[in-house]
Design a protein around this motif. Structure first.
Motif, PDB file in Angstrom:
ATOM      1  N   GLN A 129      22.522 -34.922  41.232  1.00 43.62           N
ATOM      2  CA  GLN A 129      23.593 -34.398  42.789  1.00 43.62           C
ATOM      3  C   GLN A 129      23.932 -33.272  42.386  1.00 43.62           C
ATOM      4  O   GLN A 129      24.301 -32.519  43.377  1.00 43.62           O
ATOM      5  N   VAL A 130      24.481 -32.643  41.043  1.00 39.33           N
ATOM      6  CA  VAL A 130      24.921 -31.384  41.023  1.00 39.33           C
ATOM      7  C   VAL A 130      23.653 -30.314  41.245  1.00 39.33           C
ATOM      8  O   VAL A 130      24.049 -29.432  41.907  1.00 39.33           O
ATOM      9  N   ALA A 131      22.690 -30.615  40.734  1.00 40.38           N
ATOM     10  CA  ALA A 131      21.698 -29.840  41.119  1.00 40.38           C
ATOM     11  C   ALA A 131      21.439 -29.788  42.543  1.00 40.38           C
ATOM     12  O   ALA A 131      21.022 -28.580  43.035  1.00 40.38           O
ATOM     13  N   ALA A 132      21.516 -30.566  43.474  1.00 41.74           N
ATOM     14  CA  ALA A 132      21.336 -30.628  44.712  1.00 41.74           C
ATOM     15  C   ALA A 132      22.141 -29.571  45.301  1.00 41.74           C
ATOM     16  O   ALA A 132      22.074 -28.937  46.382  1.00 41.74           O
ATOM     17  N   ARG A 133      23.430 -29.788  44.774  1.00 42.65           N
ATOM     18  CA  ARG A 133      24.683 -28.912  45.339  1.00 42.65           C
ATOM     19  C   ARG A 133      24.476 -27.428  45.122  1.00 42.65           C
ATOM     20  O   ARG A 133      24.737 -26.678  45.683  1.00 42.65           O
ATOM     21  N   THR A 134      23.966 -27.232  44.090  1.00 40.77           N
ATOM     22  CA  THR A 134      23.862 -25.746  43.465  1.00 40.77           C
ATOM     23  C   THR A 134      22.292 -25.192  44.063  1.00 40.77           C
ATOM     24  O   THR A 134      22.388 -23.919  44.003  1.00 40.77           O
ATOM     25  N   ALA A 135      21.735 -26.105  44.381  1.00 40.30           N
ATOM     26  CA  ALA A 135      20.274 -25.491  44.991  1.00 40.30           C
ATOM     27  C   ALA A 135      20.596 -24.487  45.881  1.00 40.30           C
ATOM     28  O   ALA A 135      19.785 -23.516  46.407  1.00 40.30           O
ATOM     29  N   ALA A 136      21.746 -24.522  46.843  1.00 38.09           N
ATOM     30  CA  ALA A 136      21.792 -23.941  48.012  1.00 38.09           C
ATOM     31  C   ALA A 136      22.638 -22.323  47.680  1.00 38.09           C
ATOM     32  O   ALA A 136      22.811 -21.600  48.358  1.00 38.09           O
ATOM     33  N   ALA A 137      22.677 -22.210  46.263  1.00 37.93           N
ATOM     34  CA  ALA A 137      23.701 -20.982  45.807  1.00 37.93           C
ATOM     35  C   ALA A 137      22.824 -19.998  45.940  1.00 37.93           C
ATOM     36  O   ALA A 137      21.517 -19.763  46.126  1.00 37.93           O
ATOM     37  N   ARG A 138      23.386 -18.485  46.066  1.00 36.55           N
ATOM     38  CA  ARG A 138      22.971 -17.463  46.161  1.00 36.55           C
ATOM     39  C   ARG A 138      21.942 -17.079  44.983  1.00 36.55           C
ATOM     40  O   ARG A 138      20.945 -16.212  45.154  1.00 36.55           O
ATOM     41  N   TYR A 139      22.340 -17.412  43.860  1.00 32.85           N
ATOM     42  CA  TYR A 139      21.604 -17.163  42.551  1.00 32.85           C
ATOM     43  C   TYR A 139      21.323 -18.295  41.929  1.00 32.85           C
ATOM     44  O   TYR A 139      21.996 -19.391  42.054  1.00 32.85           O
ATOM     45  N   PRO A 140      20.272 -18.276  41.028  1.00 35.07           N
ATOM     46  CA  PRO A 140      19.784 -19.767  40.481  1.00 35.07           C
ATOM     47  C   PRO A 140      20.872 -20.197  39.443  1.00 35.07           C
ATOM     48  O   PRO A 140      21.761 -19.494  38.864  1.00 35.07           O
ATOM     49  N   ILE A 141      21.167 -21.510  39.509  1.00 32.11           N
ATOM     50  CA  ILE A 141      22.109 -22.140  38.595  1.00 32.11           C
ATOM     51  C   ILE A 141      21.436 -23.040  37.870  1.00 32.11           C
ATOM     52  O   ILE A 141      20.741 -24.198  38.708  1.00 32.11           O
ATOM     53  N   GLU A 142      21.305 -22.849  36.560  1.00 36.50           N
ATOM     54  CA  GLU A 142      20.438 -24.027  35.839  1.00 36.50           C
ATOM     55  C   GLU A 142      21.652 -24.973  35.331  1.00 36.50           C
ATOM     56  O   GLU A 142      22.275 -24.781  34.758  1.00 36.50           O
ATOM     57  N   VAL A 143      21.068 -26.300  35.771  1.00 34.71           N
ATOM     58  CA  VAL A 143      22.012 -27.376  35.351  1.00 34.71           C
ATOM     59  C   VAL A 143      21.317 -28.151  34.342  1.00 34.71           C
ATOM     60  O   VAL A 143      20.340 -28.794  34.361  1.00 34.71           O
ATOM     61  N   VAL A 144      22.356 -28.200  33.302  1.00 32.83           N
ATOM     62  CA  VAL A 144      21.710 -29.002  31.950  1.00 32.83           C
ATOM     63  C   VAL A 144      22.897 -30.002  31.364  1.00 32.83           C
ATOM     64  O   VAL A 144      24.074 -29.824  31.699  1.00 32.83           O
ATOM     65  N   ASN A 145      22.559 -30.969  30.772  1.00 36.90           N
ATOM     66  CA  ASN A 145      23.703 -31.769  30.287  1.00 36.90           C
ATOM     67  C   ASN A 145      23.528 -31.825  28.754  1.00 36.90           C
ATOM     68  O   ASN A 145      22.568 -31.629  27.964  1.00 36.90           O
ATOM     69  N   ASN A 146      24.832 -31.864  28.229  1.00 39.83           N
ATOM     70  CA  ASN A 146      25.049 -31.827  26.931  1.00 39.83           C
ATOM     71  C   ASN A 146      26.164 -32.692  26.250  1.00 39.83           C
ATOM     72  O   ASN A 146      27.108 -32.257  26.079  1.00 39.83           O
ATOM     73  N   PRO A 147      25.847 -33.862  26.340  1.00 40.82           N
ATOM     74  CA  PRO A 147      26.811 -34.866  25.995  1.00 40.82           C
ATOM     75  C   PRO A 147      27.495 -34.678  24.768  1.00 40.82           C
ATOM     76  O   PRO A 147      27.081 -34.221  23.647  1.00 40.82           O
ATOM     77  N   GLU A 148      28.934 -35.160  24.606  1.00 41.20           N
ATOM     78  CA  GLU A 148      29.680 -34.872  23.456  1.00 41.20           C
ATOM     79  C   GLU A 148      29.984 -36.202  22.662  1.00 41.20           C
ATOM     80  O   GLU A 148      30.354 -37.010  23.424  1.00 41.20           O
ATOM     81  N   PHE A 149      29.952 -35.942  21.590  1.00 39.79           N
ATOM     82  CA  PHE A 149      29.965 -37.263  20.798  1.00 39.79           C
ATOM     83  C   PHE A 149      31.364 -37.266  19.871  1.00 39.79           C
ATOM     84  O   PHE A 149      31.602 -38.263  18.899  1.00 39.79           O
ATOM     85  N   LEU A 150      32.154 -36.437  20.070  1.00 36.43           N
ATOM     86  CA  LEU A 150      33.246 -36.289  19.159  1.00 36.43           C
ATOM     87  C   LEU A 150      34.333 -37.385  19.186  1.00 36.43           C
ATOM     88  O   LEU A 150      34.501 -37.878  20.275  1.00 36.43           O
ATOM     89  N   ARG A 151      34.847 -37.702  18.107  1.00 37.68           N
ATOM     90  CA  ARG A 151      35.951 -38.750  18.068  1.00 37.68           C
ATOM     91  C   ARG A 151      37.177 -38.098  17.894  1.00 37.68           C
ATOM     92  O   ARG A 151      37.357 -37.155  17.134  1.00 37.68           O
ATOM     93  N   GLU A 152      38.348 -38.639  18.453  1.00 36.46           N
ATOM     94  CA  GLU A 152      39.549 -38.271  18.277  1.00 36.46           C
ATOM     95  C   GLU A 152      40.290 -38.352  17.103  1.00 36.46           C
ATOM     96  O   GLU A 152      39.611 -39.345  16.259  1.00 36.46           O
ATOM     97  N   GLY A 153      40.767 -37.284  16.292  1.00 39.14           N
ATOM     98  CA  GLY A 153      40.981 -37.209  15.095  1.00 39.14           C
ATOM     99  C   GLY A 153      40.025 -36.376  13.954  1.00 39.14           C
ATOM    100  O   GLY A 153      40.428 -36.240  13.041  1.00 39.14           O
TER     101      GLY A 153
END
Ligand code: UDX
Length: 449
Positions: A129-153
């Motif tokens: 969905q994000v990539a579909a929104r950024t497709a219309a931008a004037r410059y290329p926007i590369e959408v990637v996912n980098n999940p975070e596994f950090l624990r509080e503390g």
């Protein structure tokens, strides 16, 4: 590399400060002016071991700054991390409005090619969905996912010493961008796994749901252990030493809380229903968790039946130790159930008192310290396993209490010492100990993970 991190909450702050410590120039962006000002002075708005020091050090070295000006952040960075909240929506899914609003801002303001890293936990498919929104931008926007596994503390530690990093990219360019950002960690030997964006998104949900499921599994078994006189701590050691099972996230207690497990399990359940899959297992995970909190409170109430004006000391409010986070903390429904049952509550937590006050208000009495909390009470109900509770002097506690009941909601106290002090020891899924009783031979200890 110049990086901006949008959202200075838990994940954003830790990611920003750690990325700066890897040598990048990081600009943290938040809509909250007061938060940005205090961050600019090097003050962390959250309690997280090591974070304030890291922010101060990176700030002093000129690699970390904060602003409310998102346009400036977009202009001055080639990579943008989104770490805004994705709270539960009334529907049960995740509310992605904040995330999409940042994406739309970027599409409007973009002035050159960018990489957009989704760090917030998002339902599988969001990257599309994000990539579909950024497709219309004037410059290329590369959408990637980098999940975070950090624990509080242990968040800083978790970010800089990850078990693995997940790179979700649907193009070689996206993957390359992620490699460049995390090259210092790759050089130190930390593993990366590259996969599609959808798989990365699902990996994050799968990890949290799996861990939550382990906790609910042992909690459900703890009820059976109680019913038949078995000891869930022995069972935990017995199964946790099987290498196929492992010891982590098998500690029975009052249930899980926090900003991730409850929300992510609910979002996963919702998404499965959306696509027509009955979430048999996932739905049970949260159901067991709710029941666990209530059963604990009901056991305390049952022990106090017949006591005039019963008073209980609630030890711990945060959803786990080493944090001031009250989000979805089991202490909240436990406190409410006890109060509804006519109990006067005295509460103490080493860090979470300020946050808890906003939730529990004047329904409870706020104590200065452990002794103040415990003086004159009929029972102690330990909800958070802070070390300060574990190392209490039980003879002293017994002397200042009115009653004799100790409910250990985290199975963390030395049961023999509690009983030796003349108190009743009630744990989760363990046989009760009467005053003076000892526990027959333990099977040894394995880390709870
Ligand atoms: C979790 C995930 O561990 C982390 O990878 C993710 O990024 C965010 O969610 P966190 O919410 O900080 O991290 O807490 P965690 O240490 O995982 O504990 C979650 C809850 O489970 C706590 O309430 C804790 O008390 C409870 N728990 C954990 C148990 O009841 N028993 C256990 O054996 C382990």
């Amino acid at each position: 590399m110049n990086i901006s991190v949008i959202g200075c909450g838990y994940v954003g702050l830790v990611s920003g400060a750690c990325l700066a410590s890897l040598g990048h120039h990081v600009m943290g962006v938040d809509v909250d002016q007061a938060r940005v000002e205090s961050l600019a002075r090097g003050e962390s708005p959250i309690y997280e071991p090591g974070l304030s020091e890291l922010i101060l050090a990176q700030h002093a070295q000129g690699r970390l700054c904060f602003t409310t000006d998102i346009g400036r952040a977009f202009r001055e960075s080639e990579t943008i991390f989104i770490a805004v909240g994705t709270p539960p929506a009334p529907s049960g899914g995740a509310d992605l409005r904040m995330l999409f609003s940042v994406v739309d801002d970027l599409v409007r303001m973009v002035d050159g090619p960018k990489t957009l890293v989704i760090k917030s936990t998002v339902p599988p498919g969001t990257g599309e969905q994000v990539a579909a929104r950024t497709a219309a931008a004037r410059y290329p926007i590369e959408v990637v996912n980098n999940p975070e596994f950090l624990r509080e503390g242990t968040a800083v530690q978790d970010f800089l010493h990850p078990d693995r990093m997940i790179f979700g990219a649907n193009s070689p360019r996206g993957l390359e961008a992620l490699r460049e950002i995390f090259q210092p960690l790759i050089d130190r030997g930390y593993a990366i796994f590259s996969m599609s964006r959808q798989s990365a998104e699902l990996t994050k949900f799968a990890a949290n749901a799996m861990l939550a499921m382990r906790v609910s599994f042992i909690n459900e078994l703890s009820l059976l252990a109680s019913a038949i006189g078995a000891d869930i701590e022995s069972v935990r050691v017995g199964i946790g030493t099987d290498r196929r099972i492992g010891p982590s996230f098998l500690k029975a207690g009052v249930g899980y809380g926090g900003s991730c497990f409850p929300k992510d399990v609910a979002a996963l359940e919702y998404q499965m229903r959306q696509v027509g899959i009955e979430p048999c297992l996932v739905a049970g995970v949260e159901k067991v968790n709710q029941r666990q909190k209530l059963i604990f409170a009901q056991r305390v109430l049952a022990a106090l039946q017949g006591v005039q004006h019963p008073q209980v000391a609630l030890w711990g409010l945060a959803f786990k130790p080493d944090t001031d986070d009250m989000r979805e903390s089991p202490s909240i429904p436990i406190a409410r159930t006890l109060a509804a049952g006519g109990v006067a509550l005295r509460v103490y937590d080493p860090q979470a008192m300020d946050n808890a006050r906003k939730i529990l208000g004047d329904a409870v009495q706020w104590s200065r310290d452990v002794e103040d909390c415990t003086r004159g009470v009929d029972a102690i109900a330990l909800v958070t396993d802070w070390p300060i509770f574990i190392t209490q002097n039980w003879a002293r506690m017994a002397a200042i209490m009115r009653g004799k009941h100790v409910f250990d909601g985290r199975n963390c106290l030395a049961s023999g010492k509690v009983a030796a002090a003349g108190l009743y020891y009630h744990a989760v899924g363990r046989p009760e100990l009467a005053p003076g009783a000892g526990r027959p031979g333990s099977m040894g200890v394995i880390p709870s993970g």
